[in-house]
Each structure stands twice: as C-alpha cells, then as structure tokens.
Design a protein around this motif. Structure first.
Motif, short mmCIF file in Angstrom:
data_model
loop_
_atom_site.label_atom_id
_atom_site.label_comp_id
_atom_site.label_asym_id
_atom_site.label_seq_id
_atom_site.Cartn_x
_atom_site.Cartn_y
_atom_site.Cartn_z
N ALA A 94 0.82 -1.21 0.00
CA ALA A 94 0.00 0.00 0.00
C ALA A 94 0.85 1.27 0.00
O ALA A 94 0.41 2.32 -0.42
N SER A 95 2.10 1.15 0.46
CA SER A 95 2.99 2.32 0.49
C SER A 95 3.54 2.64 -0.91
O SER A 95 4.10 3.72 -1.11
N GLU A 96 3.39 1.72 -1.86
CA GLU A 96 3.84 1.96 -3.23
C GLU A 96 2.69 2.59 -4.02
O GLU A 96 1.53 2.20 -3.85
N LEU A 97 3.00 3.55 -4.86
CA LEU A 97 1.99 4.18 -5.70
C LEU A 97 2.29 3.87 -7.16
O LEU A 97 3.45 3.82 -7.57
N ASN A 123 -1.40 7.68 -8.76
CA ASN A 123 -1.41 7.49 -7.30
C ASN A 123 -2.32 6.35 -6.86
O ASN A 123 -3.10 6.49 -5.90
N ILE A 124 -2.19 5.21 -7.52
CA ILE A 124 -2.94 4.01 -7.16
C ILE A 124 -2.11 3.25 -6.12
O ILE A 124 -0.98 2.84 -6.43
N PRO A 125 -2.61 3.03 -4.92
CA PRO A 125 -1.84 2.28 -3.92
C PRO A 125 -1.68 0.81 -4.35
O PRO A 125 -2.60 0.22 -4.91
N SER A 138 -9.65 2.35 -8.87
CA SER A 138 -10.67 3.15 -8.19
C SER A 138 -10.11 3.82 -6.94
O SER A 138 -10.70 4.77 -6.42
N GLN A 139 -8.96 3.35 -6.45
CA GLN A 139 -8.33 3.92 -5.27
C GLN A 139 -7.36 5.04 -5.62
O GLN A 139 -6.79 5.67 -4.74
N GLY A 140 -7.14 5.27 -6.93
CA GLY A 140 -6.23 6.31 -7.38
C GLY A 140 -6.97 7.56 -7.80
O GLY A 140 -8.16 7.72 -7.53
N GLU A 141 -6.24 8.47 -8.46
CA GLU A 141 -6.80 9.73 -8.95
C GLU A 141 -6.94 9.65 -10.47
O GLU A 141 -5.94 9.51 -11.16
#
Length: 176
Positions: free
Chosen positions: A59-62, A90-92, A98-101
C-alpha cells in the motif's frame, strides 16, 4: 528447445509504445467475465466499461496506469498515435484504479477500421508524488506513453498487457 518470445514484442507494444523492460509487479485485468491475456481479442462492447484491474504491491507503493491505442485512427496510418483512453495516478499497491486519482476518464475502444491494439501500461512511482495536472498530457490524441513517463520521472514500466479489438457490426454487439 523452443525459445520464448515475449508477446509484447510480438505485438509490437515494445517498440511502438514502450521500451524493453523487465516486469516487476503483477497486474491482472478483467473485462466482465473475460480475463485479459496478451494479444487476445475483445469485442468493443465487452470493453465499453472500465476493466477490473488488480495491482500487486504494498500500500505504500503508488502506481500510474496508462491505457492507449497506438493504432488510431487506422493501423495502416496511425497518425493520431497514441490515443489516450485512460490515465489514473497514485494508485496504492494491492488495490485497483478506483483507489487512485483519475486524470483522464476511461473511454472504451471504438476502432473505426482495422484491428487495433489497446495497451495498459503500469508504472511505479514514489510516495507523495502529486497527480499531474490535466494539461497537454491529458490530450487524448497523439499522447505518448514514453514522453509522459519521461516528463513525470516514472522510468520504465513495471507491467503491461494488451488486447486487440475491431469494429463490430451493430447487429452483433454483445453486452454483459
């Protein structure tokens, strides 16, 4: 003994869209009930909605996901190469887009003529990197995955896959 040839090389994804790279992150892509494999054929109606994409990693990786059509408007004359279909930043890791921008919303395949390749490329980026503004990078026509990666310091891809699609007759469209 048979040698293995990378399907991204055979499909000219490496060369036309990205440079040679070593896959470093698992990415699975699914349109409805169809798991994407390199070079498979999908009907545009099946890919009309965004795919389910699962990205491995912590999760710390984007990650940044780019989807383009390097064959627009025609494979024999790709004067609009590449056509940008989707851009999410910026997807974890361990999640999905859907978790990114979303920088450029998803646009399904609409090949006017011939068989088009639709390429999904994944880049790893450091934590805390801001989403690029929707400026010239967000222009769909004549987008360059390589130039975008260079401008934003993304380096080489960590995963990529592609599928083929061609215009389907109006009376044969399947919807899932």
């Amino acid at each position: 003994m048979a040698s293995h040839v990378d399907p991204l090389v055979v499909g000219r994804v490496i060369g036309d869209v990205v440079d040679m790279f070593v896959p470093a992150t698992a990415m699975s892509v699914r349109f409805g009930t169809k798991d994407l494999t390199n070079g498979c054929e999908l009907k545009p109606s099946v890919a009309a909605a965004p795919p389910a994409v699962q990205i491995a990693g912590r999760a710390s990786e984007l990650f940044t996901l780019v989807m383009t059509d390097p064959d627009a408007p025609s494979p024999s004359e790709p004067s609009m190469r590449e056509w940008l279909h989707w851009l999410v930043v910026n997807i974890p890791g361990g999640t999905d887009p859907s978790q990114g921008e979303v920088v450029v919303p998803y646009m399904g395949p609409k090949p006017p003529v011939g068989i088009h390749r639709y390429v999904l490329v994944l880049f790893r980026r450091g934590a805390g990197v801001a989403a690029p503004p929707p400026d010239a990078d967000a222009a769909r026509a004549r987008f360059s995955t390589r130039a975008f990666a260079d401008r934003h310091g993304l380096g080489l891809p960590v995963a990529a896959t592609y599928f083929n699609a061609q215009k389907e007759p109006a009376n044969r469209r399947r919807h899932y």
